[in-house]
Write a protein that holds these residues in place. Structure first.
Motif, PDB file in Angstrom:
ATOM      1  N   ARG A  14      21.082  81.012  31.595  1.00 22.74           N
ATOM      2  CA  ARG A  14      20.770  82.279  32.263  1.00 22.74           C
ATOM      3  C   ARG A  14      19.583  82.125  33.204  1.00 22.74           C
ATOM      4  O   ARG A  14      19.572  82.703  34.303  1.00 22.74           O
ATOM      5  CB  ARG A  14      20.481  83.363  31.217  1.00 22.74           C
ATOM      6  N   SER A 112      27.105  80.019  41.709  1.00 23.69           N
ATOM      7  CA  SER A 112      27.554  81.350  42.092  1.00 23.69           C
ATOM      8  C   SER A 112      27.836  81.379  43.590  1.00 23.69           C
ATOM      9  O   SER A 112      27.341  80.530  44.346  1.00 23.69           O
ATOM     10  CB  SER A 112      26.487  82.394  41.737  1.00 23.69           C
ATOM     11  N   ILE A 140      36.346  88.236  34.987  1.00 27.12           N
ATOM     12  CA  ILE A 140      35.230  88.316  34.032  1.00 27.12           C
ATOM     13  C   ILE A 140      35.587  89.226  32.875  1.00 27.12           C
ATOM     14  O   ILE A 140      35.353  88.890  31.703  1.00 27.12           O
ATOM     15  CB  ILE A 140      33.962  88.801  34.747  1.00 27.12           C
ATOM     16  N   VAL A 203      31.064  78.524  28.380  1.00 26.05           N
ATOM     17  CA  VAL A 203      30.445  78.913  29.646  1.00 26.05           C
ATOM     18  C   VAL A 203      31.313  78.392  30.782  1.00 26.05           C
ATOM     19  O   VAL A 203      31.612  77.192  30.849  1.00 26.05           O
ATOM     20  CB  VAL A 203      29.011  78.358  29.771  1.00 26.05           C
ATOM     21  N   HIS A 240      30.840  83.868  39.778  1.00 24.91           N
ATOM     22  CA  HIS A 240      29.766  84.008  38.802  1.00 24.91           C
ATOM     23  C   HIS A 240      29.975  82.989  37.696  1.00 24.91           C
ATOM     24  O   HIS A 240      31.115  82.660  37.336  1.00 24.91           O
ATOM     25  CB  HIS A 240      29.757  85.401  38.170  1.00 24.91           C
ATOM     26  N   THR A 241      28.865  82.489  37.165  1.00 31.47           N
ATOM     27  CA  THR A 241      28.892  81.740  35.910  1.00 31.47           C
ATOM     28  C   THR A 241      28.736  82.740  34.776  1.00 31.47           C
ATOM     29  O   THR A 241      27.834  83.588  34.817  1.00 31.47           O
ATOM     30  CB  THR A 241      27.760  80.707  35.858  1.00 31.47           C
ATOM     31  N   ILE A 242      29.621  82.666  33.791  1.00 26.26           N
ATOM     32  CA  ILE A 242      29.582  83.625  32.685  1.00 26.26           C
ATOM     33  C   ILE A 242      29.653  82.888  31.341  1.00 26.26           C
ATOM     34  O   ILE A 242      30.149  81.769  31.254  1.00 26.26           O
ATOM     35  CB  ILE A 242      30.722  84.666  32.780  1.00 26.26           C
ATOM     36  N   PRO A 249      32.019  89.183  27.743  1.00 28.01           N
ATOM     37  CA  PRO A 249      31.460  88.267  28.754  1.00 28.01           C
ATOM     38  C   PRO A 249      30.054  88.658  29.177  1.00 28.01           C
ATOM     39  O   PRO A 249      29.731  89.832  29.317  1.00 28.01           O
ATOM     40  CB  PRO A 249      32.444  88.411  29.920  1.00 28.01           C
ATOM     41  N   LEU A 250      29.212  87.647  29.376  1.00 29.63           N
ATOM     42  CA  LEU A 250      27.843  87.831  29.825  1.00 29.63           C
ATOM     43  C   LEU A 250      27.674  87.084  31.148  1.00 29.63           C
ATOM     44  O   LEU A 250      27.866  85.869  31.206  1.00 29.63           O
ATOM     45  CB  LEU A 250      26.844  87.277  28.795  1.00 29.63           C
ATOM     46  N   ILE A 251      27.356  87.802  32.215  1.00 25.61           N
ATOM     47  CA  ILE A 251      27.166  87.164  33.520  1.00 25.61           C
ATOM     48  C   ILE A 251      25.799  86.484  33.545  1.00 25.61           C
ATOM     49  O   ILE A 251      24.768  87.117  33.332  1.00 25.61           O
ATOM     50  CB  ILE A 251      27.272  88.196  34.656  1.00 25.61           C
ATOM     51  N   LEU A 252      25.804  85.185  33.809  1.00 27.22           N
ATOM     52  CA  LEU A 252      24.577  84.410  33.798  1.00 27.22           C
ATOM     53  C   LEU A 252      23.947  84.272  35.180  1.00 27.22           C
ATOM     54  O   LEU A 252      22.794  83.846  35.286  1.00 27.22           O
ATOM     55  CB  LEU A 252      24.852  83.013  33.229  1.00 27.22           C
TER      56      LEU A 252
END
Length: 255
Positions: A14, A112, A140, A203, A240-242, A249-252
């Motif tokens: 993150r 990204s 996502i 990830v 996006h990297t998630i 999902p968590l967007i990093l």
């Protein structure tokens, strides 16, 4: 081999993702008619260096590339889909700009991409960019524990095809971790319920690349890197990297 990340490793990813988000925000804020792509590259380089990170793209050379990549960002203009090399080209009124950036911080990578227009936009370009962003959001949203890679691919592809856009052939997302490109591959079109199961700790970078004409084919420039639509139509790219977590999902790479 797919390596699941621990909560502490996701937290480190993150932080790398935050560096990339800040670099992209700075590039977008500076992009305007008359600004050169090399200027945008220098801005991203400064943001990344000031954060104590290193650019992931600079000198990157996969087996498929004849030469190392020579810049910090990829700057793809109009009919260039991805991997455009920054040059002294100055942005013109109405250009569609796709910027991809990556950075390593403390050994972990963020990746990204964003697309936007400069000057007076073409309505068709705004629609293409909006659809690409919706395809990213759909992918996502599908990246939940118990789903499969095919569910993510189907979510992306459904948005693109329903709106009449092409999907760049043979390209998609990928795993992210210590390396910028890890397993698994994340296609931009596929069948739901197929592929590996998504588990907490996975990830991935999700990155739709849509083509305005509805065609999927592309060509490679003489520089060996820039990929353009074969028919000259415009393209957009969002990424996006998630992380897949137990709660979704968590967007990093969010700002």
């Amino acid at each position: 081999m797919i390596a699941l990340k621990s909560p502490s490793e996701i937290a480190a990813l993150r932080e790398a993702g935050r560096v990339v988000a800040n670099a992209l925000a700075a590039v977008r804020a500076h992009a305007a008619v008359g600004v050169s792509l090399l200027e945008l590259d220098r801005i991203a380089a400064t943001v990344i260096a000031d954060a104590g990170a290193v650019p992931s793209f600079l000198h990157y050379q996969p087996r498929s590339a004849r030469t190392p990549y020579p810049a910090v960002i990829c700057a793809s203009i109009n009919d260039a889909v991805v991997h455009g090399i920054p040059t002294d080209y100055r942005l013109a009124d109405g250009d569609l700009v796709s910027i991809d950036a990556g950075a390593h911080l403390d050994g972990w990578c963020g990746d990204s991409a964003i697309s936007f227009t400069v000057g007076t936009p073409r309505p068709a370009d705004l629609a293409l960019i909006a659809a690409t962003d919706r395809a990213l959001a759909a992918g996502i949203a599908a990246a939940r524990p118990g789903a499969r890679i095919g569910d993510v691919a189907d979510a992306i592809g459904t948005v693109a095809r329903l709106e009449g856009y092409g999907i760049m052939a043979d390209h998609g997302g990928h795993g992210v971790g210590r390396a910028m490109h890890e397993d698994p591959s994340v296609p931009n079109e596929g069948r739901p319920g197929r592929g590996i199961a998504l588990e907490p700790g996975l990830v991935i970078a999700i990155e739709p690349m849509l083509i305005a004409s509805g065609r999927d084919d592309y060509r490679t420039d003489r520089d060996g890197w820039t990929l353009r639509t074969r028919d000259g139509s415009r393209a957009a790219h969002a990424e996006h990297t998630i992380a897949v977590t137990a709660s979704g999902p968590l967007i990093l790479t969010a700002a």
